[in-house]
Design an enzyme around this catalytic site. Sequence first.
Site, mmCIF file in Angstrom:
data_model
loop_
_atom_site.group_PDB
_atom_site.id
_atom_site.type_symbol
_atom_site.label_atom_id
_atom_site.label_comp_id
_atom_site.label_asym_id
_atom_site.label_seq_id
_atom_site.Cartn_x
_atom_site.Cartn_y
_atom_site.Cartn_z
ATOM 1 N N GLU A 118 -1.388 -20.390 -8.788
ATOM 2 C CA GLU A 118 -2.150 -19.274 -8.222
ATOM 3 C C GLU A 118 -1.589 -18.770 -6.897
ATOM 4 O O GLU A 118 -1.489 -17.568 -6.668
ATOM 5 C CB GLU A 118 -3.624 -19.672 -8.024
ATOM 6 C CG GLU A 118 -4.456 -19.671 -9.286
ATOM 7 C CD GLU A 118 -4.372 -20.970 -10.052
ATOM 8 O OE1 GLU A 118 -3.721 -21.918 -9.552
ATOM 9 O OE2 GLU A 118 -4.941 -21.054 -11.153
ATOM 10 N N HIS A 161 -16.143 -25.828 -10.576
ATOM 11 C CA HIS A 161 -15.909 -24.662 -11.430
ATOM 12 C C HIS A 161 -17.091 -23.703 -11.452
ATOM 13 O O HIS A 161 -17.190 -22.869 -12.342
ATOM 14 C CB HIS A 161 -15.619 -25.103 -12.873
ATOM 15 C CG HIS A 161 -14.279 -25.730 -13.050
ATOM 16 N ND1 HIS A 161 -13.959 -26.957 -12.532
ATOM 17 C CD2 HIS A 161 -13.158 -25.296 -13.671
ATOM 18 C CE1 HIS A 161 -12.707 -27.255 -12.846
ATOM 19 N NE2 HIS A 161 -12.200 -26.269 -13.529
#
Lengths: 465, 342
Positions: free
Chosen positions: A199, A268
Amino acid sequence: MPTQILMPALSPTMEEGKLAKWLVKEGDEIRSGDVIAEIETDKATMEVEAVDEGTLAKIFVAEGSENVAVNTPIAVIAGEGEDVGEAAAQAPQQAATGDGEAKSAAPEAPRETSEPVIQGGEIIQPDMAADPEIPEGTELVGTTVREALRDAMAEEMRADESVFLMGEEVAEYQGAYKISQGMLDEFGARRVVDTPITEHGFTGIAVGAAFGGLKPIVEFMTFNFAMQAIDQILNSAGKTLYMSGGQMGCPIVFRGANGAAARVGAQHSQDYATWYAQVPGLKVVQPYAAADAKGLLKAAIRDPNPVIFLENEILYGKTFDVPKLDDWVVPIGKAKVARPGKDVTIVSFGIGMTYALGAAEVLAGEGIDAEVIDLRTLRPMDIATVIESVKKTNRCVTVEEGWPVCSIGSEISAQLMTHAFDYLDAPVMRVTGKDVPMPYAANLEKLALPNVDEVIQAAKAALYV
Amino acid sequence: MAKRPAKKAVKSAAEKSTVAEFSKEQEIQAYRAMLLIRRFEEKAGQLYGMGYIGGFCHLYIGQEAVVTGISMANQDGDQMVTSYRDHGHMLACDMDPKGVMAELTGRRGGYSKGKGGSMHMFSREKNFYGGHGIVGAQVPIGAGLAFANQYLDNNAVSVTFFGEGAANQGQVYESFNMAALWKLPVIFVIENNGYAMGTAVKRSAAMAEELFNRGSVYGIPGRQVDGMDVRAVHKAAEEAFAYCRAGNGPIILEMKTYRYRGHSMSDPAKYRTKEEVQKMREEHDPIEQVKRRLLDNSMISEDELKKIDSEVRAIVTDAAEFAQGDPEPDAAELWTDIYVDA
């Protein structure tokens, strides 16, 4: 006793699926590990393997059946020594675990099917007919948020060669959440770019590509992973225009699932709305309905600034009306009255709207007429629309899934204090996610998230009833 | 410089960075360009001491040959992006010294209208993409410029500079991986000046002698180059540009260089000896090397050299005067350039 095969849950958010194909037939011997069926979820087609062994006595759910709920018996196996005919004659028995009312020993059902659901679990549409943005007589087409997002990207990529999509699994896998389904086929690998799991790096590359004249759409599989890249988002994409005296704009969209899905735990499940909304130089959008998802994503792609586009995994599969127009664009920075009312203003955005609209529905039954505002954009925030509403209702409840400290609700409270103090007849009430990391256990996760009842209670508190 | 353990036959990187002779014109061009950076930086240091320049100010003195040799080899359209030690790069990109100095003093005539400062300056017109204050952040950005070049098929190469300190950042390797995977036209230039702030490279980097090899696992070729010799830099750069333009993907040039000043103006540089600095200045100074060759080979007379010196001084003096006299930005500028009008 014969063993029933139940419709399996194949993703954290799956409630139902299509039994696409049986790969075995009645009378077949089945061994553990045999692939017995193909099931289509909202994300993918998955093969189902047998766990129990024996003879397939009867198929309850024929192939091609759609909307088969998780835990529905789909077939029955007669084990060794059991009579196949007898097993086949058994009626399917609904499993205990799938019902809303959990039995003592059974785990709580997944969040979506167990939360206080209004109108039989149907998503509540914002008031589309009253939407002044839609020309009268426009056909409305039922569209999932997932399809709306893809349509928005595809339309913009057809119109502008400099727009491209990059991210993990966006191309060959067709999107981790199937948002980019079909896009590789249409646009090719040059414009739909699979990245490694990196990322920080690919976000920086996308920012550099934006500086170099392109208009990247960066998909984060979820915004939780964007934390690896937040330096590039804030320091490089967000601040360079200012630091360059206006020379170096960064036309880029960072989009992906944000906030809690279902049962995926603390790392998450975070809602980052307020993190990004604090940064001058970024725009932050968080749509609820599919029409807004489509129109706002198109606006975000055209915007010459970095736009954080926060989606929600649970909403991806929800169907809303989307106006059938050649170029449906929703302006960034405008809130929308999703349900007009006069007694109390409920302000929310994204999936928070499910609680807000659900509460308004219940309150209406009790004679309380709530006005529900969907912020849609968090930066720049259309606080004027909220203030106008509060001037009318004199009461305000904010609803979001994120944490309470320094939340969007905190900001709205402060703004109302400054700009509508004399109009308030009660303190602004905030309904938020609880101030804890997201727990895994079904019951605790449910407690950690806001719900319709909390919104109802907050509205009543603001009304002193 | 450019000494590598003899044992390695590896791509014989250092050996390959041999020195090409410069023509008289090239020597003079390099001399003038490096001298401009030197004098500019000396003046910036002076203005810092006088309080005209605030905050962080990282001088490039000693490293002039690196950006000069590379800029002499590039083509129109090639981009440069670097870290916060960026004044030299901007001058090498032909940005106006007045605009650069005025940015250092935080004035309205600065490249960023006074809103960026020493570490954050850009010029789209001159293809200089900053000027980045976060160590290593410019590396994926540089790879992204190369991504755009490839996407647009414009034959341009991105030259992405970073220090040997940044070479330990994770995003550098993420960038190496993708640049190699996608064959992006990018030259990664590691300006190895020996010290990441106060930490000597040997204390921070495994295999500190071979930073040029840091891309080898991605199949990125690397060269170690005497970054104090502008001819060596130029030759390596020419080869690197050709390599990238041929569609081979990225390449790494490790420039062994040295900064004479501290990391920033506020760094007393006590982590190294005065003798070490003195030795570099006397034996390897990039500008003195050119000057000596020019004079020894009678390419230029003392008078001609003095003329260049005074021309450069005049440019720097003008820049400094402009940067001191130019007004501060209007207060209204506080609220501009946050968003591009949609």
